[in-house]
Design a protein around this motif. Structure first.
Motif, PDB file in Angstrom:
ATOM      1  N   ARG A 107       0.838  -1.212   0.000  1.00 33.85           N
ATOM      2  CA  ARG A 107       0.000   0.000   0.000  1.00 33.85           C
ATOM      3  C   ARG A 107       0.870   1.259   0.000  1.00 33.85           C
ATOM      4  NH1 ARG A 107      -3.100  -3.152   3.470  1.00 33.85           N
ATOM      5  NH2 ARG A 107      -2.157  -2.223   5.326  1.00 33.85           N
ATOM      6  N   VAL A 108       1.904   1.268   0.837  1.00 37.94           N
ATOM      7  CA  VAL A 108       2.814   2.419   0.913  1.00 37.94           C
ATOM      8  C   VAL A 108       3.490   2.643  -0.428  1.00 37.94           C
ATOM      9  CG1 VAL A 108       4.999   3.205   1.926  1.00 37.94           C
ATOM     10  CG2 VAL A 108       3.194   2.316   3.401  1.00 37.94           C
ATOM     11  N   THR A 109       3.961   1.571  -1.039  1.00 41.79           N
ATOM     12  CA  THR A 109       4.686   1.669  -2.303  1.00 41.79           C
ATOM     13  C   THR A 109       3.784   2.181  -3.419  1.00 41.79           C
ATOM     14  OG1 THR A 109       6.113  -0.141  -1.561  1.00 41.79           O
ATOM     15  CG2 THR A 109       6.172   0.407  -3.908  1.00 41.79           C
ATOM     16  N   VAL A 110       2.581   1.644  -3.515  1.00 40.03           N
ATOM     17  CA  VAL A 110       1.628   2.109  -4.537  1.00 40.03           C
ATOM     18  C   VAL A 110       1.344   3.597  -4.344  1.00 40.03           C
ATOM     19  CG1 VAL A 110      -0.766   1.928  -5.352  1.00 40.03           C
ATOM     20  CG2 VAL A 110       0.605  -0.140  -4.979  1.00 40.03           C
ATOM     21  N   ALA A 111       1.060   4.003  -3.113  1.00 41.67           N
ATOM     22  CA  ALA A 111       0.743   5.409  -2.831  1.00 41.67           C
ATOM     23  C   ALA A 111       1.930   6.318  -3.141  1.00 41.67           C
ATOM     24  CB  ALA A 111       0.320   5.575  -1.371  1.00 41.67           C
ATOM     25  N   LEU A 121      13.358  -2.511   5.355  1.00 40.88           N
ATOM     26  CA  LEU A 121      13.026  -1.742   6.553  1.00 40.88           C
ATOM     27  C   LEU A 121      11.735  -0.978   6.351  1.00 40.88           C
ATOM     28  CD1 LEU A 121      16.545  -0.169   7.227  1.00 40.88           C
ATOM     29  CD2 LEU A 121      15.566  -2.209   8.294  1.00 40.88           C
ATOM     30  N   VAL A 122      10.971  -0.836   7.424  1.00 38.17           N
ATOM     31  CA  VAL A 122       9.768  -0.015   7.393  1.00 38.17           C
ATOM     32  C   VAL A 122       9.910   1.126   8.383  1.00 38.17           C
ATOM     33  CG1 VAL A 122       8.252  -1.902   6.654  1.00 38.17           C
ATOM     34  CG2 VAL A 122       8.515  -1.410   9.094  1.00 38.17           C
ATOM     35  N   ALA A 123       9.196   2.199   8.101  1.00 40.04           N
ATOM     36  CA  ALA A 123       9.084   3.334   9.019  1.00 40.04           C
ATOM     37  C   ALA A 123       7.675   3.313   9.571  1.00 40.04           C
ATOM     38  CB  ALA A 123       9.345   4.642   8.287  1.00 40.04           C
ATOM     39  N   GLN A 124       7.579   3.339  10.902  1.00 39.41           N
ATOM     40  CA  GLN A 124       6.291   3.347  11.586  1.00 39.41           C
ATOM     41  C   GLN A 124       6.148   4.635  12.370  1.00 39.41           C
ATOM     42  OE1 GLN A 124       6.626  -0.208  14.061  1.00 39.41           O
ATOM     43  NE2 GLN A 124       4.703  -0.873  13.181  1.00 39.41           N
ATOM     44  N   VAL A 125       4.902   5.080  12.493  1.00 38.01           N
ATOM     45  CA  VAL A 125       4.642   6.275  13.281  1.00 38.01           C
ATOM     46  C   VAL A 125       3.296   6.138  13.965  1.00 38.01           C
ATOM     47  CG1 VAL A 125       3.555   7.574  11.399  1.00 38.01           C
ATOM     48  CG2 VAL A 125       4.727   8.798  13.227  1.00 38.01           C
ATOM     49  N   GLY A 126       3.190   6.719  15.122  1.00 35.90           N
ATOM     50  CA  GLY A 126       1.899   6.793  15.806  1.00 35.90           C
ATOM     51  C   GLY A 126       1.593   5.606  16.678  1.00 35.90           C
ATOM     52  N   GLU A 127       0.553   5.785  17.483  1.00 32.18           N
ATOM     53  CA  GLU A 127       0.143   4.755  18.427  1.00 32.18           C
ATOM     54  C   GLU A 127      -0.333   3.488  17.734  1.00 32.18           C
ATOM     55  OE1 GLU A 127      -2.705   6.469  21.077  1.00 32.18           O
ATOM     56  OE2 GLU A 127      -1.403   8.172  21.513  1.00 32.18           O
ATOM     57  N   ASP A 128      -0.916   3.632  16.548  1.00 30.58           N
ATOM     58  CA  ASP A 128      -1.399   2.448  15.835  1.00 30.58           C
ATOM     59  C   ASP A 128      -0.299   1.801  15.005  1.00 30.58           C
ATOM     60  OD1 ASP A 128      -1.124   4.334  13.866  1.00 30.58           O
ATOM     61  OD2 ASP A 128      -3.162   4.165  13.101  1.00 30.58           O
ATOM     62  N   GLU A 129       0.921   2.337  15.121  1.00 33.51           N
ATOM     63  CA  GLU A 129       2.092   1.810  14.426  1.00 33.51           C
ATOM     64  C   GLU A 129       1.873   1.732  12.923  1.00 33.51           C
ATOM     65  OE1 GLU A 129       3.087  -1.834  16.425  1.00 33.51           O
ATOM     66  OE2 GLU A 129       3.965  -0.752  18.103  1.00 33.51           O
ATOM     67  N   GLU A 130       1.280   2.770  12.369  1.00 35.18           N
ATOM     68  CA  GLU A 130       1.034   2.824  10.934  1.00 35.18           C
ATOM     69  C   GLU A 130       2.358   2.837  10.181  1.00 35.18           C
ATOM     70  OE1 GLU A 130      -0.921   5.882   7.669  1.00 35.18           O
ATOM     71  OE2 GLU A 130      -0.616   6.536   9.732  1.00 35.18           O
ATOM     72  N   VAL A 148       4.489   3.996   7.264  1.00 30.28           N
ATOM     73  CA  VAL A 148       4.442   5.151   6.368  1.00 30.28           C
ATOM     74  C   VAL A 148       5.588   5.174   5.364  1.00 30.28           C
ATOM     75  CG1 VAL A 148       3.157   6.563   8.022  1.00 30.28           C
ATOM     76  CG2 VAL A 148       5.672   6.642   8.002  1.00 30.28           C
ATOM     77  N   GLY A 149       6.507   4.218   5.464  1.00 33.10           N
ATOM     78  CA  GLY A 149       7.622   4.176   4.538  1.00 33.10           C
ATOM     79  C   GLY A 149       8.265   2.808   4.491  1.00 33.10           C
ATOM     80  N   HIS A 150       9.007   2.569   3.418  1.00 36.86           N
ATOM     81  CA  HIS A 150       9.699   1.291   3.233  1.00 36.86           C
ATOM     82  C   HIS A 150      10.910   1.504   2.339  1.00 36.86           C
ATOM     83  CE1 HIS A 150      10.437  -2.537   1.010  1.00 36.86           C
ATOM     84  NE2 HIS A 150      10.446  -2.977   2.248  1.00 36.86           N
ATOM     85  N   VAL A 176       7.694   6.455   0.514  1.00 35.55           N
ATOM     86  CA  VAL A 176       7.107   7.161   1.654  1.00 35.55           C
ATOM     87  C   VAL A 176       5.722   7.637   1.211  1.00 35.55           C
ATOM     88  CG1 VAL A 176       7.310   9.134   3.222  1.00 35.55           C
ATOM     89  CG2 VAL A 176       9.379   7.900   2.494  1.00 35.55           C
ATOM     90  N   VAL A 177       4.717   7.409   2.046  1.00 40.65           N
ATOM     91  CA  VAL A 177       3.365   7.845   1.677  1.00 40.65           C
ATOM     92  C   VAL A 177       3.368   9.354   1.443  1.00 40.65           C
ATOM     93  CG1 VAL A 177       2.156   5.952   2.826  1.00 40.65           C
ATOM     94  CG2 VAL A 177       2.609   8.058   4.085  1.00 40.65           C
ATOM     95  N   PRO A 178       2.581   9.828   0.485  1.00 35.64           N
ATOM     96  CA  PRO A 178       2.610  11.255   0.140  1.00 35.64           C
ATOM     97  C   PRO A 178       2.450  12.208   1.319  1.00 35.64           C
ATOM     98  CG  PRO A 178       1.415  10.042  -1.527  1.00 35.64           C
ATOM     99  CD  PRO A 178       1.707   9.063  -0.413  1.00 35.64           C
TER     100      PRO A 178
END
Length: 171
Positions: A18-22, A51-60, A62-64, A88-90
């Motif tokens: 999903r991140v890559t497509v976006a 590697l992935v980048a996560q952010v926030g309490e829900d561990e979304e 946002v990058g790879h 990285v998501v837009p």
């Protein structure tokens, strides 16, 4: 919110896709097959670094960033890798997520004793991480200034760089 860079885990593949497509949806100079490349590299066991980048309490996620082995002919230089795709998501672009992924991926390569890394992309961006166009190190069919390398140990080789066949994935 704090950014966490971590290794890809089982169960992350759908979020990475999903991140890559976006990330590449509106990008110039793209084949829109980046998600297929990452999936094909994973299936082939060729993701040396994922590697992935996560952010926030829900561990979304946002990058790879993906890193895979490359071959260099005719030199046969060993220990070389290709970085990419990096996504990285837009909504998070321009906030340091990509830079954090780049630094972490290069550090993993250094720790593993890699000889060097190549990347295809914008010279002004990748130059910030030590990548430069190297005369004689070529990705056939690509303008020389957009194909760059960073030497992590030893001299940079001369030759044609070949990525894994997963980079031809279209589905």
């Amino acid at each position: 919110m704090p950014l966490l860079i971590r290794e890809e885990r089982a169960g992350d593949a759908a979020a990475i896709e999903r991140v890559t497509v976006a990330a590449f949806a509106d990008a110039a100079h793209t084949s829109h097959t980046e998600q297929f490349i990452v999936n094909a590299l994973r299936r082939a066991g060729q993701l040396t670094v994922s590697l992935v980048a996560q952010v926030g309490e829900d561990e979304e996620i946002v990058g790879h960033v993906a890193v895979s082995p490359v071959s260099i002919s005719p030199s046969g230089a060993a220990g070389w890798y290709g970085l990419g795709p990096i996504s990285v998501v837009p909504g998070r672009q321009g906030q340091g997520v990509g830079a954090a992924l780049m630094k972490a991926a290069l550090e993993r390569l250094r720790q593993a004793g890699a000889a060097g890394c190549v990347v295809l992309g914008e010279p002004a961006y990748y130059g910030r991480f030590g990548f430069v166009a190297r005369p004689g190190l070529v990705l056939p069919g690509v303008p020389a200034e957009y194909f760059q390398a960073t030497c992590l140990r030893g001299a940079c080789p001369i030759g044609d760089v070949n990525y894994h066949s997963a980079f031809n994935a279209t589905a």
